[in-house]
Design a protein around this motif. Structure first.
Motif, short mmCIF file in Angstrom:
data_model
loop_
_atom_site.label_atom_id
_atom_site.label_comp_id
_atom_site.label_asym_id
_atom_site.label_seq_id
_atom_site.Cartn_x
_atom_site.Cartn_y
_atom_site.Cartn_z
N LYS A 41 5.26 11.57 45.44
CA LYS A 41 6.11 10.53 46.06
C LYS A 41 6.64 10.99 47.42
N SER A 65 2.08 13.32 39.91
CA SER A 65 2.46 11.96 40.30
C SER A 65 3.92 11.87 40.72
N THR A 102 6.37 2.78 40.37
CA THR A 102 7.52 3.29 41.13
C THR A 102 7.18 3.55 42.59
N TYR A 103 5.90 3.51 42.96
CA TYR A 103 5.51 3.74 44.36
C TYR A 103 5.67 2.49 45.22
N VAL A 126 -1.59 5.85 44.30
CA VAL A 126 -1.48 4.85 43.24
C VAL A 126 -2.81 4.70 42.50
N SER A 184 13.50 3.99 46.20
CA SER A 184 12.76 4.50 45.05
C SER A 184 13.71 4.93 43.94
N THR A 200 4.03 10.97 50.17
CA THR A 200 3.72 9.57 50.49
C THR A 200 4.78 8.97 51.39
N LEU A 246 -0.58 3.98 50.59
CA LEU A 246 -0.06 3.88 49.22
C LEU A 246 -1.19 3.87 48.20
#
Length: 371
Positions: free
Chosen positions: A115, A111, A164-165, A150, A318, A118, A146
């Protein structure tokens, strides 16, 4: 993919941004040692820092435009890693199956890594636009990009990491000229949906008792059980206050060393910093973060294409969001949801992800004059 660096004589390499990132991470190693000196987290962090710096250099000397072109591949690979977490290969820690055990690498948290792909996928899609405000279809495509990571992260479940995304998409949409009515509708929908979802979640049993108590510990800290789920917040605030102006005096024993402060090397590393270096150390760290973020924003201004600008601003947003969330948890005005402090918290996954992201920033700045 790797550029010929000797022709540029490294004249455009962003040494200050690199120094700031390495300096903050090195300071983090020291604080991890202060948090748990008898355990091996600090030595593992040094090894992780070496790996992260190597990855940073590889990305920095590569042509970011070619990497962005390959964004669908990296994005698909990130989703595959997130899917592996949900299989028997996934490793459960503290009730969350958010890690996967890989050969050589060991325990890894996809995860965090996901980021960057993404960001690249969003930058590839929205960077191809020429001008004009976003259409609804384009906004929905961004939301779909997204939704992939997520949705998989929420199945772990790790709501803090999933949260946090959203600033990443917010930054990209804002800089891509999203229509103001979409922004207003989003805030109105959030204002209605979040309280409704909370009430329904409580009644349906989806939101567990401990999650409710963590939220109530912030809303009404005096009523929180200091030995229950208010414990994290109470102990963090005690640890911060113990540092005073310049840190603990000689002879005092650390809250983290005494095992009063939970997860001092990750979630509450800022509390450890406050305890050991005091107000002066915390302000110095925040100034270093502010300077690093300002360098990232300056790099976005200098980017020679929209995709590069979007990559940098998504990374900066971010990072700023995570800094705010982590320090907010530490000081007791946000619920404890397990968001690490960038460059400071222990963990190879987070450290590798942030250094790769900063490597893209340096790569984009190095090629600002290249067509």
């Amino acid at each position: 993919m790797v550029a010929i660096i000797d022709r540029r004589d490294l004249r455009d390499f962003d040494w200050l941004t690199t120094f700031l990132a390495v300096a903050i991470a090195s300071f983090g190693v020291w604080q991890i040692y202060n948090a748990v000196p008898s355990e091996g987290y600090w030595s593992k962090q040094i090894i992780g820092l070496a790996i992260a710096v190597f990855a940073f250099i590889v990305v920095a000397v590569s042509d970011y435009r070619r990497i962005i072109e390959a964004a669908p591949f990296f994005y698909g690979f990130a989703l595959l890693l997130l899917l592996l977490v949900l299989t028997p290969l996934g490793v459960e820690v503290n009730g969350q199956q958010a890690w996967v055990r890989l050969p050589i690498v060991g325990q890894f948290q996809p995860s965090e890594f996901a980021k960057v792909p993404t960001v690249l996928m969003l930058a590839k899609y929205f960077g191809a636009r020429k001008s004009g405000t976003l259409r609804l279809k384009e906004v929905l495509v961004g939301m779909a990009i997204l939704a992939g990571p997520v949705g998989l992260i929420m199945l772990e479940p790790d709501a803090g990491q999933a949260l946090t995304y959203f600033p990443i998409l917010g930054a990209v949409l804002f800089l891509s000229a999203v229509k103001i009515r979409y922004v207003v509708l989003t805030f109105v929908a959030a204002a209605i949906f979040i309280p409704t979802a909370y009430i329904v979640g409580v009644q349906a049993g989806v939101i567990k008792r401990y999650q409710q108590e963590r939220i109530m510990a912030i809303i009404d800290p005096e009523s929180a059980d200091p030995r229950g789920y208010g414990y994290h917040t109470v102990q963090s605030m005690i640890t911060v206050g113990k540092g005073g102006l310049a840190g603990m005096s000689d002879g005092e024993t650390s809250q983290s060393v005494l095992k009063f402060l939970p997860e001092p090397q990750t979630d509450f590393i800022f509390a450890v910093t406050a305890e050991n270096t005091g107000f002066i150390g915390c302000v110095s760290l925040l100034l270093a973060y502010a300077l690093l973020l300002s360098r990232l924003i300056a790099g976005a201004r200098e980017a020679n294409d929209r995709a590069g600008m979007l990559v940098i601003m998504a990374i900066a947003t971010s990072m700023a969001f995570q800094i705010f969330m982590n320090i907010g948890m530490t000081l007791g005005f946000l619920p404890v949801i397990g968001v690490p402090l960038p460059l400071m918290s222990a963990g190879l996954s987070a450290l590798l992800s942030i250094f790769i992201a900063i490597g893209f920033v340096v790569s984009i700045k190095m090629r600002r004059f290249v067509n």
